[in-house]
Enzyme design. Structure first.
Site, short mmCIF file in Angstrom:
data_model
loop_
_atom_site.label_atom_id
_atom_site.label_comp_id
_atom_site.label_asym_id
_atom_site.label_seq_id
_atom_site.Cartn_x
_atom_site.Cartn_y
_atom_site.Cartn_z
N HIS A 187 0.84 -1.20 0.00
CA HIS A 187 0.00 0.00 0.00
C HIS A 187 0.87 1.25 0.00
O HIS A 187 0.61 2.20 -0.74
CB HIS A 187 -0.92 0.02 1.23
CG HIS A 187 -2.21 -0.69 0.99
ND1 HIS A 187 -2.33 -2.06 0.99
CD2 HIS A 187 -3.46 -0.22 0.72
CE1 HIS A 187 -3.57 -2.39 0.75
NE2 HIS A 187 -4.29 -1.30 0.58
N LYS A 234 -10.11 -7.94 7.68
CA LYS A 234 -10.78 -8.26 8.94
C LYS A 234 -10.84 -7.01 9.82
O LYS A 234 -9.94 -6.18 9.82
CB LYS A 234 -10.09 -9.40 9.68
CG LYS A 234 -8.66 -9.13 10.10
CD LYS A 234 -8.14 -10.17 11.09
CE LYS A 234 -6.65 -10.03 11.29
NZ LYS A 234 -6.12 -10.65 12.48
#
Lengths: 274, 176
Positions: free
Chosen positions: B36, B101
């Site tokens: 990222h 999650k």
């Protein structure tokens, strides 16, 4: 000493591929008692995951953790630097040979040297015999939620309880509940957290020897479960399955409390070498 | 239980509600912290990205090494919140969905709504189980990142729960 590397490879494999029996039992019990449909489904996934990992010998979780090893030496063990190096090398070799994830990096450059580094704790037990080696592959989804609070010595137990429950609230669904909590009370700051980590090694179905702590563990567990976070944050009865507390003497001016959370895949394995 | 095939277009996304369980077949691209960071740095410099993100699904995952004879090793989701600070530019570059999650911030929920995107939860801590739904794994870029490299994963009937839907409804009552 017999081939220690082989023993340690077995240990790493056991900890990484198989749920501890006490943990499996607790998860199965939770599955049977859970009524909420989605939470039950998530618990079912967790149990199925354990079956597949065990059968196919692959890691229970992709986060195969930072290997934390505990070396406990009895009075008859000659614990040398060379022996410690063999243990260390064997752990890292087993990680590499079993396709476990090389998760250790330099903290600042984030350079990944591939299978280097672990944390070790050495404990001498003058009254014991033989060598006991334990590995706790600690995943960081839960390790990241570790907290330490230096309470005032006059703090009430209720404040400590609230702090611990709040730690779980902050950990939330992303740390993979249902959790197992290790709590260390007393000592110095780092010792409280060491005790918290070590508490995760205790069998969750063997009760605390200290009656006061046993009651406290129960009370905290019940408060945590009233948070209704549940597996994946899907609610239900089980946000944590056990709370284990260890304590140690501390200074008149302080009261350190360390909280170390484990995800539902609390993995550890121990061997005794004579 | 709804079965959905990729690519995940707007019509598919707009048919889904927070809390719904689906089985997804299609392609994920893995990306976690370091991937990222690099992608967002490249975007900041106006450079061409090593993959086209348009309508793609980003899976926050860093699998183990692949054991011999398998397609992939253990490969469950990692904590999504750590990706929050990088999510805006990824959405602006066209990703349609994220899989991970845990909770997201309120600002991420607003962005998901704005871009008509979606956030899924994958069974957490179930990396061995999830490996059974993966048909193929291919390295796309950032090989030097090891487990944090970007891989494409071809998945079949991969179980997902809608965490935040395109209208900004979240499965969690309280977002931080």
């Amino acid at each position: 000493m017999k081939d220690i590397s082989k023993h340690i490879e077995d240990l790493v494999r056991k900890a990484s591929f198989s749920l501890r029996k006490d943990i499996e039992k607790a998860l199965e019990k939770a599955y049977h008692q859970e009524k909420e449909k989605k939470a039950k489904m998530a618990l079912g996934w967790i149990l199925e995951n354990a079956k597949i990992a065990e059968k196919e010998k692959i890691a229970l979780c992709q986060d195969t953790g930072l290997p934390v090893i505990f070396i406990e030496a009895g009075n008859d063990v000659k614990l040398t630097a060379a022996l410690l190096k063999r243990v260390r090398d064997a752990v890292l070799g087993a990680y590499k040979d079993n396709c476990l994830r090389p998760s250790l990096v330099d903290p600042l450059t984030r350079n990944n040297p591939q299978y280097q580094g672990l944390i070790e704790h050495i404990i001498f037990l003058p009254k014991a015999k033989g060598l006991r080696i334990t590995i706790l592959p600690k995943g960081f989804g839960s390790e990241n939620k570790t907290q330490l609070k230096m309470f005032e010595p006059t703090a009430q137990i209720k404040q400590i309880e609230e702090f611990i429950v709040n730690c779980v609230k902050e950990a939330g669904p992303e740390s993979c509940p249902p959790f197992f909590l290790g709590i260390g009370i007393g000592g110095t700051s780092e010792y409280a957290l060491y005790l918290a980590k070590k508490a995760l090694l205790d069998k969750i179905d063997s009760p605390n020897n200290d009656k006061f702590l046993r009651t406290l563990e129960k009370r905290i567990l019940s408060k945590i479960n009233s948070l209704k976070i549940g597996p994946m944050g899907l609610g239900g009865k089980f946000t944590a399955l056990a709370v284990k507390i260890k304590k140690s003497q501390t200074h008149i001016a302080g009261l350190p409390v360390g909280v170390n959370i484990s995800c539902h895949a609390l993995r550890s394995a121990t061997i005794k070498i004579k | 239980m709804k079965k959905i095939n990729g690519p995940l277009d707007k019509k598919n996304i707009q048919g889904l509600k927070a809390g719904e369980l689906i089985l997804f077949s299609g392609t994920f691209y893995t990306a976690r912290d370091q991937a990222h960071k690099i992608l967002v740095e490249l975007m900041g410099k106006g450079k061409k990205l090593p993959l086209d993100l348009k309508n793609q699904i980003i899976y926050y995952c860093g699998p183990t090494k692949t054991p011999p004879g398998r397609v992939i090793g253990s490969c469950g989701p990692t904590t999504s919140a750590r990706m929050d600070s990088f999510t805006k530019p990824l959405l602006e570059n066209g990703i349609s969905a994220m899989v991970g999650k845990g909770r997201r911030t309120k600002s991420i929920i607003r962005l998901i709504k704005k871009h008509r995107a979606i956030y899924f939860l994958a069974p957490a801590g179930c990396g061995a189980l999830l490996s059974k739904f993966i048909l193929a794994k291919k390295l796309i870029c950032f090989r030097h990142l090891g487990p944090e490299a970007i891989y494409s994963l071809k998945v079949k009937e991969f179980p997902l729960i809608v965490g935040i839907d395109w209208q900004g409804r979240s499965i969690y009552e309280k977002e931080t």
